[in-house]
Scaffold this active site. Sequence first.
Site, PDB file in Angstrom:
ATOM      1  N   CYS A   2      31.998  68.010 -18.200  1.00  0.00           N
ATOM      2  CA  CYS A   2      31.986  68.138 -16.742  1.00  0.00           C
ATOM      3  C   CYS A   2      32.122  69.615 -16.394  1.00  0.00           C
ATOM      4  O   CYS A   2      32.802  70.365 -17.082  1.00  0.00           O
ATOM      5  CB  CYS A   2      33.087  67.382 -16.029  1.00  0.00           C
ATOM      6  SG  CYS A   2      33.118  65.628 -16.321  1.00  0.00           S
ATOM      7  N   ARG A  27      27.229  71.082 -19.427  1.00  0.00           N
ATOM      8  CA  ARG A  27      28.505  70.417 -19.693  1.00  0.00           C
ATOM      9  C   ARG A  27      28.473  68.935 -19.323  1.00  0.00           C
ATOM     10  O   ARG A  27      29.406  68.190 -19.626  1.00  0.00           O
ATOM     11  CB  ARG A  27      29.617  71.094 -18.904  1.00  0.00           C
ATOM     12  CG  ARG A  27      29.803  72.550 -19.233  1.00  0.00           C
ATOM     13  CD  ARG A  27      30.876  73.145 -18.375  1.00  0.00           C
ATOM     14  NE  ARG A  27      32.174  72.631 -18.719  1.00  0.00           N
ATOM     15  CZ  ARG A  27      32.974  73.147 -19.628  1.00  0.00           C
ATOM     16  NH1 ARG A  27      32.605  74.205 -20.285  1.00  0.00           N
ATOM     17  NH2 ARG A  27      34.132  72.614 -19.903  1.00  0.00           N
ATOM     18  N   TRP A  73      30.005  64.388 -16.671  1.00  0.00           N
ATOM     19  CA  TRP A  73      29.712  63.663 -17.904  1.00  0.00           C
ATOM     20  C   TRP A  73      30.698  62.502 -17.908  1.00  0.00           C
ATOM     21  O   TRP A  73      31.911  62.708 -18.055  1.00  0.00           O
ATOM     22  CB  TRP A  73      29.924  64.568 -19.117  1.00  0.00           C
ATOM     23  CG  TRP A  73      29.550  63.918 -20.417  1.00  0.00           C
ATOM     24  CD1 TRP A  73      28.315  63.865 -20.988  1.00  0.00           C
ATOM     25  CD2 TRP A  73      30.421  63.218 -21.316  1.00  0.00           C
ATOM     26  NE1 TRP A  73      28.369  63.173 -22.175  1.00  0.00           N
ATOM     27  CE2 TRP A  73      29.651  62.765 -22.396  1.00  0.00           C
ATOM     28  CE3 TRP A  73      31.777  62.918 -21.300  1.00  0.00           C
ATOM     29  CZ2 TRP A  73      30.185  62.044 -23.460  1.00  0.00           C
ATOM     30  CZ3 TRP A  73      32.320  62.198 -22.359  1.00  0.00           C
ATOM     31  CH2 TRP A  73      31.530  61.767 -23.427  1.00  0.00           C
ATOM     32  N   ASN A  99      37.845  67.462 -14.312  1.00  0.00           N
ATOM     33  CA  ASN A  99      37.285  67.416 -15.655  1.00  0.00           C
ATOM     34  C   ASN A  99      38.431  67.010 -16.575  1.00  0.00           C
ATOM     35  O   ASN A  99      39.493  67.612 -16.514  1.00  0.00           O
ATOM     36  CB  ASN A  99      36.753  68.825 -15.992  1.00  0.00           C
ATOM     37  CG  ASN A  99      36.338  68.978 -17.441  1.00  0.00           C
ATOM     38  OD1 ASN A  99      36.188  67.999 -18.155  1.00  0.00           O
ATOM     39  ND2 ASN A  99      36.157  70.226 -17.853  1.00  0.00           N
ATOM     40  N   GLY A 100      38.223  65.991 -17.402  1.00  0.00           N
ATOM     41  CA  GLY A 100      39.308  65.542 -18.293  1.00  0.00           C
ATOM     42  C   GLY A 100      39.513  64.048 -18.158  1.00  0.00           C
ATOM     43  O   GLY A 100      38.680  63.341 -17.567  1.00  0.00           O
ATOM     44  N   GLU A 484      22.753  69.292 -40.949  1.00  0.00           N
ATOM     45  CA  GLU A 484      22.503  69.969 -39.677  1.00  0.00           C
ATOM     46  C   GLU A 484      21.085  69.661 -39.160  1.00  0.00           C
ATOM     47  O   GLU A 484      20.881  69.420 -37.970  1.00  0.00           O
ATOM     48  CB  GLU A 484      22.727  71.479 -39.847  1.00  0.00           C
ATOM     49  CG  GLU A 484      22.408  72.346 -38.656  1.00  0.00           C
ATOM     50  CD  GLU A 484      23.186  72.019 -37.383  1.00  0.00           C
ATOM     51  OE1 GLU A 484      24.113  71.187 -37.433  1.00  0.00           O
ATOM     52  OE2 GLU A 484      22.830  72.565 -36.337  1.00  0.00           O
ATOM     53  N   LYS A 488      20.255  67.835 -35.616  1.00  0.00           N
ATOM     54  CA  LYS A 488      19.402  68.442 -34.586  1.00  0.00           C
ATOM     55  C   LYS A 488      18.332  67.441 -34.139  1.00  0.00           C
ATOM     56  O   LYS A 488      18.069  67.303 -32.959  1.00  0.00           O
ATOM     57  CB  LYS A 488      18.697  69.710 -35.100  1.00  0.00           C
ATOM     58  CG  LYS A 488      19.504  70.962 -35.253  1.00  0.00           C
ATOM     59  CD  LYS A 488      19.927  71.623 -33.984  1.00  0.00           C
ATOM     60  CE  LYS A 488      21.236  71.081 -33.506  1.00  0.00           C
ATOM     61  NZ  LYS A 488      22.462  71.643 -33.984  1.00  0.00           N
ATOM     62  N   GLU A 491      19.886  64.439 -32.090  1.00  0.00           N
ATOM     63  CA  GLU A 491      20.445  64.673 -30.757  1.00  0.00           C
ATOM     64  C   GLU A 491      19.393  65.012 -29.715  1.00  0.00           C
ATOM     65  O   GLU A 491      19.568  64.670 -28.551  1.00  0.00           O
ATOM     66  CB  GLU A 491      21.567  65.715 -30.781  1.00  0.00           C
ATOM     67  CG  GLU A 491      21.146  67.090 -31.188  1.00  0.00           C
ATOM     68  CD  GLU A 491      22.330  68.057 -31.231  1.00  0.00           C
ATOM     69  OE1 GLU A 491      23.285  67.900 -30.470  1.00  0.00           O
ATOM     70  OE2 GLU A 491      22.272  68.997 -32.050  1.00  0.00           O
ATOM     71  N   HIS A 507      21.565  56.600 -54.865  1.00  0.00           N
ATOM     72  CA  HIS A 507      22.667  55.642 -54.732  1.00  0.00           C
ATOM     73  C   HIS A 507      22.545  54.817 -53.463  1.00  0.00           C
ATOM     74  O   HIS A 507      23.539  54.281 -52.980  1.00  0.00           O
ATOM     75  CB  HIS A 507      24.012  56.386 -54.772  1.00  0.00           C
ATOM     76  CG  HIS A 507      24.204  57.140 -56.044  1.00  0.00           C
ATOM     77  ND1 HIS A 507      24.591  56.530 -57.219  1.00  0.00           N
ATOM     78  CD2 HIS A 507      24.020  58.447 -56.344  1.00  0.00           C
ATOM     79  CE1 HIS A 507      24.645  57.443 -58.188  1.00  0.00           C
ATOM     80  NE2 HIS A 507      24.296  58.614 -57.679  1.00  0.00           N
ATOM     81  N   LYS A 606      27.607  69.823 -23.717  1.00  0.00           N
ATOM     82  CA  LYS A 606      27.734  70.964 -24.621  1.00  0.00           C
ATOM     83  C   LYS A 606      29.154  71.125 -25.151  1.00  0.00           C
ATOM     84  O   LYS A 606      29.377  71.379 -26.316  1.00  0.00           O
ATOM     85  CB  LYS A 606      27.324  72.223 -23.851  1.00  0.00           C
ATOM     86  CG  LYS A 606      27.408  73.508 -24.656  1.00  0.00           C
ATOM     87  CD  LYS A 606      26.206  73.648 -25.520  1.00  0.00           C
ATOM     88  CE  LYS A 606      26.260  74.841 -26.433  1.00  0.00           C
ATOM     89  NZ  LYS A 606      25.534  74.578 -27.677  1.00  0.00           N
TER      90      LYS A 606
END
Length: 611
Positions: A2, A27, A73, A99-100, A484, A488, A491, A507, A606
Amino acid sequence: MCGIVGYIGFREASDVIIKGLKRLEYRGYDSAGIAILNGEVIIKKGKGKVVNLEKMVLNGPAKGTVGIGHTRWATHGEPNDVNAHPHSDGKHDFAIVHNGIIENYDSLKKELISKGHTFDGQTDTEVLAHLIEEIQKVAEVDFETAVQLALKQVDGTYGLAIVNKHEKDKIIVARKGSPLLLGIGDNEVFIASDASPIIEYTNKVVYLDDDEMAVITREGYQVKTISNIELNKQVHELEMNIEQIEKGGFPHFMLKEIHEQSDTIADCMRGRLMVEENRVVLGGIERVLDRLVNARRLVIAACGTSWHAGLVGEYLLEYIAKLPVEVEYASEFRYRQPLIDSNDILLVISQSGETADTLAAVREARERGALVIGICNVVGSTIARETDAGIYTHAGPEIGVASTKAFTAQVTVLSMMAILLGQRRKVLGEADAKEMIHALHGIPAQVASIMEKQDQIDTISRLFAYAPNFLYLGRSYNFPVALEGALKLKEISYIHAEGYPAAEMKHGPIALIDEHMPVVVLAVTDHTNDKMISNIEEVRARKGRVIAITTENNHDVRNLAEFCITIPETHDVLTPLLTVIPLQILSYQIAVYRKCHVDQPRNLAKSVTVE
Ligand code: F6R
């Protein structure tokens, strides 16, 4: 997560706030809203991105020079018009953006309902608004005191801003666990979750710490604790500039940030990698260097991409500095009663410096007496301020939600740190150090040369843009890069992808391989080369589509793979700084082909400031 923006001064507040919210949209972007003081509290809010809010404000201007805004968010309550911030008390006297997470909101809500309060939506923030209203009514205190008393009753985290129609020239802000800073101008004050919305107006900032609040007027601000003890806060000068937070002609921030990497890696090494002197200087950890040199082990904690950088760091520090390293998910570290004490060192890695789980790991380790060192990108961020010592990555603001330049800067710092510790621990000889330092020095130009492969990567991206699954394989230093690369792709393209240590393929994951499965293989010329070649053969034997990332002279891999993207030769330990670049470009291009929202992928934010 947020984003919060606030303004009090002489400008049109809605202009400043909407522009600022656009900068903070990374955010969170599922709804947005604004509250302007103009005799009344004028609230405009709704589902969707800040552009929707902007249209609303254009259709019915909210005029005034004091206001607050929010881009959300969602945590509690689905993203819809009602749950969008700002929220009000029952009488619509004031508006709050938050925010929180208020963790005890459910019990508070039940109590407030029993006292006659009714709620429009499902958010924890609306509960906080009603709690403040209730306290002010029952305790007959002024508004500021009511806010303080309410905040003492809530468990959880907040960065918040409130405007009240009865206090027409005032904004109250408070912080616990969610970042908030004040931008100090002449006869105007800005409020924001990070510096990006305010940098075009002022570079003077005051960071609020946990359990602090500020009462802001046109003339200035007073910071105090939630318990009302007045504080004298330091004013910091930001070194950021406006160009750094604009797209600079690129269609997306992610592409701009991918391209910036040859510069950001060079910036990260500037004044630290002393090629002529064959040594590394890391001023931020100088004070604690002896502790590091004599450490029995190092624990690294981080999340997401930063955790992948930490894994590369494990290989680097163990190989070059012979320092035993354990890498932890920050989110797990704190909940498993870590065996860490005053003999230990925790190294945390965070681009934003605000990730809640990483911050919790910092606090947990400090409570247990450990020395805590940070590798952060955002200057002045909470983690940067709460660690005992640290190294900034100097990658500049990273706005694209998918982290790219932060990762390569983090790995650059870890490489320098490994060389420095290797020399000080007397396990890295002069000649080897020289080879690594020279190779590191050459990385920026090599990264720039990989950018020229975009057309070649584009052919592969187009071909596989609609593959439902991808597998990424790597060994040794390049195993974390496989993780990584898969992250990428997941997402920003919403394609299911898994990264694996190449040997583990046998395996289990090998069962997935058929003629429809693209397998990205990181097969550079190093001590794992023969084994990687065998893995490529195994994939081919099952008709998998091999996309190899290899070094220019590796003809074996080039001959074997169906598709090949080459990187320049470098020291084995530094290959992650190069192999990751084509993977970033591949995921970016696939996302564009799939018409995904590259810079603001669904459900993500983010900076993850909730646990
Ligand atoms: C992935 C990504 C996230 C972050 C993670 C940690 O592209 O951006 O996985 O790496 O949320 O964030 P920081 O580094 O800010 O602590």
